[in-house]
Design an enzyme around this catalytic site. Sequence first.
Site, short mmCIF file in Angstrom:
data_model
loop_
_atom_site.label_atom_id
_atom_site.label_comp_id
_atom_site.label_asym_id
_atom_site.label_seq_id
_atom_site.Cartn_x
_atom_site.Cartn_y
_atom_site.Cartn_z
N THR A 99 -47.32 25.53 54.80
CA THR A 99 -46.72 25.35 53.29
C THR A 99 -46.25 26.77 52.99
O THR A 99 -46.99 27.53 52.77
CB THR A 99 -47.72 24.98 52.40
OG1 THR A 99 -48.29 23.72 52.69
CG2 THR A 99 -47.15 24.90 50.91
N LYS A 174 -43.60 19.10 49.64
CA LYS A 174 -44.86 19.40 49.53
C LYS A 174 -45.35 20.17 48.24
O LYS A 174 -46.15 19.88 47.80
CB LYS A 174 -45.06 20.33 50.77
CG LYS A 174 -46.44 21.03 50.77
CD LYS A 174 -47.76 20.21 51.04
CE LYS A 174 -48.98 20.79 50.98
NZ LYS A 174 -50.08 20.51 51.54
N LYS A 242 -52.02 29.70 45.95
CA LYS A 242 -50.91 29.98 46.94
C LYS A 242 -49.60 29.01 46.96
O LYS A 242 -48.50 29.55 46.67
CB LYS A 242 -51.54 29.91 48.42
CG LYS A 242 -50.40 30.40 49.38
CD LYS A 242 -50.80 29.92 50.56
CE LYS A 242 -49.22 29.12 51.06
NZ LYS A 242 -49.61 28.39 52.09
P1 NAP Z 1 -56.36 29.26 58.09
O1 NAP Z 1 -57.45 28.58 58.60
O2 NAP Z 1 -56.71 30.63 57.25
O3 NAP Z 1 -55.59 29.86 59.36
C1 NAP Z 1 -54.23 30.51 59.32
C2 NAP Z 1 -53.71 30.87 60.84
O4 NAP Z 1 -52.62 31.52 60.80
C3 NAP Z 1 -54.85 31.61 61.59
O5 NAP Z 1 -54.56 31.05 63.09
C4 NAP Z 1 -54.16 32.98 61.57
O6 NAP Z 1 -54.49 33.74 62.57
C5 NAP Z 1 -52.71 32.75 61.51
N1 NAP Z 1 -51.88 33.79 60.75
C6 NAP Z 1 -51.64 34.08 59.64
N2 NAP Z 1 -51.02 35.20 59.27
C7 NAP Z 1 -50.58 35.32 60.63
C8 NAP Z 1 -49.66 36.43 61.10
N3 NAP Z 1 -49.01 37.32 60.08
N4 NAP Z 1 -49.42 36.44 62.30
C9 NAP Z 1 -50.01 35.64 63.24
N5 NAP Z 1 -50.78 34.59 63.05
C10 NAP Z 1 -51.08 34.68 61.59
O7 NAP Z 1 -55.36 28.52 57.34
P2 NAP Z 1 -55.11 26.82 57.37
O8 NAP Z 1 -56.05 26.29 56.25
O9 NAP Z 1 -54.96 26.47 58.67
O10 NAP Z 1 -53.75 26.68 56.81
C11 NAP Z 1 -52.53 27.01 57.43
C12 NAP Z 1 -51.30 26.44 56.68
O11 NAP Z 1 -51.54 24.92 56.48
C13 NAP Z 1 -51.23 27.15 55.25
O12 NAP Z 1 -49.77 27.37 55.16
C14 NAP Z 1 -51.84 26.16 54.31
O13 NAP Z 1 -51.29 26.32 53.26
C15 NAP Z 1 -51.38 24.80 55.18
N6 NAP Z 1 -52.17 23.83 54.82
C16 NAP Z 1 -53.72 23.85 54.42
C17 NAP Z 1 -54.53 22.83 54.26
C18 NAP Z 1 -55.98 22.90 54.29
O14 NAP Z 1 -56.46 22.23 53.75
N7 NAP Z 1 -56.75 23.89 54.80
C19 NAP Z 1 -53.97 21.47 53.83
C20 NAP Z 1 -52.66 21.41 54.04
C21 NAP Z 1 -51.83 22.67 54.27
P3 NAP Z 1 -55.95 34.65 62.79
O15 NAP Z 1 -56.80 33.51 63.37
O16 NAP Z 1 -55.72 35.74 63.70
O17 NAP Z 1 -56.44 34.92 61.24
#
Ligand code: NAP
Length: 297
Positions: A99, A174, A242
């Site tokens: 997102t 979204k 965010k």
């Molecule tokens: P998360 O668990 O914090 O995972 C983030 C991922 O991105 C990790 O693999 C992280 O790597 C990687 N990452 C972040 N910054 C990076 C960079 N600069 N270079 C390379 N890799 C990077 O987050 P998530 O919950 O999966 O969310 C991911 C996305 O989906 C976000 O945009 C969020 O808004 C969206 N989303 C989340 C949800 C939810 O319920 N969680 C629902 C809908 C949408 P590392 O492992 O090295 O940190």
Amino acid sequence: MMNDKNIGFIGLGIMGAPMCRNLLKAGFHVTVFNRTASKMDALVAAGASAAESPKDVASAADVIITIVSDTPDVRQVILGDDGVIHGATPGSVVIDMSTVSPSATRDIAARLALVGVDMLDAPVSGGDMGAKAGTLAIMVGGKKEVFEKCVPVFSAMGKTITYIGESGMGQTTKLCNQILVSITNMAVCEAITFAEKSGLEPRKMIEATQHGAAGSWQLSNLGPKIVERDFSPGFTIDLQQKDLRLATNAAAEMHLPLPALNLVHLLFTACQAAGEGDEGTQALFKSVKRLAAIKAD
Ligand code: NAP
């Protein structure tokens, strides 16, 4: 069934890891990259190949999926020094499922188009439960013919897959989703505050209203939690903020005043200031209570 597309997958976080697992289950060959390399182990054990960088993922794949944290992170994994753009072959497709900002998305898509690579923005809704179950709602922007080629890929991860329109429109949808859920959450918090102050049993109020015109997911799901003072997270305030920052910024770029969106963003900020950023979004109730100088617990 083996699927004929080679998929690249970047970002094995809470959402990405189970989504990637579902692609493997559907028979795709998947090459993965995660910044923290140890998070790749479980996916490699499940049949994925590991790559050393986003660039290497791109050179092994026809379709490259990214799901990382925020706009600068998407820019970095796609356009950075070791980014996807340096490995992707003309005709391949980048699908960003994070997102992030709609305008930044259009900018990244334009940069990729210069090297003959198409981009779809395909953010998701449904949380980690939906990611695990393969039932995510996926909203897609970009060229329709590119979307159509990628439907089997989306179908492996989601249930409601909606083509919205041109580049950036998936992200815009979204953000509309986040405006709707947040302002509705605010209405639920105010109605419960009003009920309690009036001496009305809030459970009765929810029972009486939830199936009428005032019904909502927030009232039926977050309402009872608020009444029980259960502020444990399904979706945290920090993550919600965010997305609301993205929405307020996008609105500001269009000179669009959206008072309710800005108010709920501010009240969530007050929750963060009180150390409640890691609580569920229903803890917005605490901000409403504090305004009325009523103790929440
Ligand atoms: P998360 O668990 O914090 O995972 C983030 C991922 O991105 C990790 O693999 C992280 O790597 C990687 N990452 C972040 N910054 C990076 C960079 N600069 N270079 C390379 N890799 C990077 O987050 P998530 O919950 O999966 O969310 C991911 C996305 O989906 C976000 O945009 C969020 O808004 C969206 N989303 C989340 C949800 C939810 O319920 N969680 C629902 C809908 C949408 P590392 O492992 O090295 O940190």
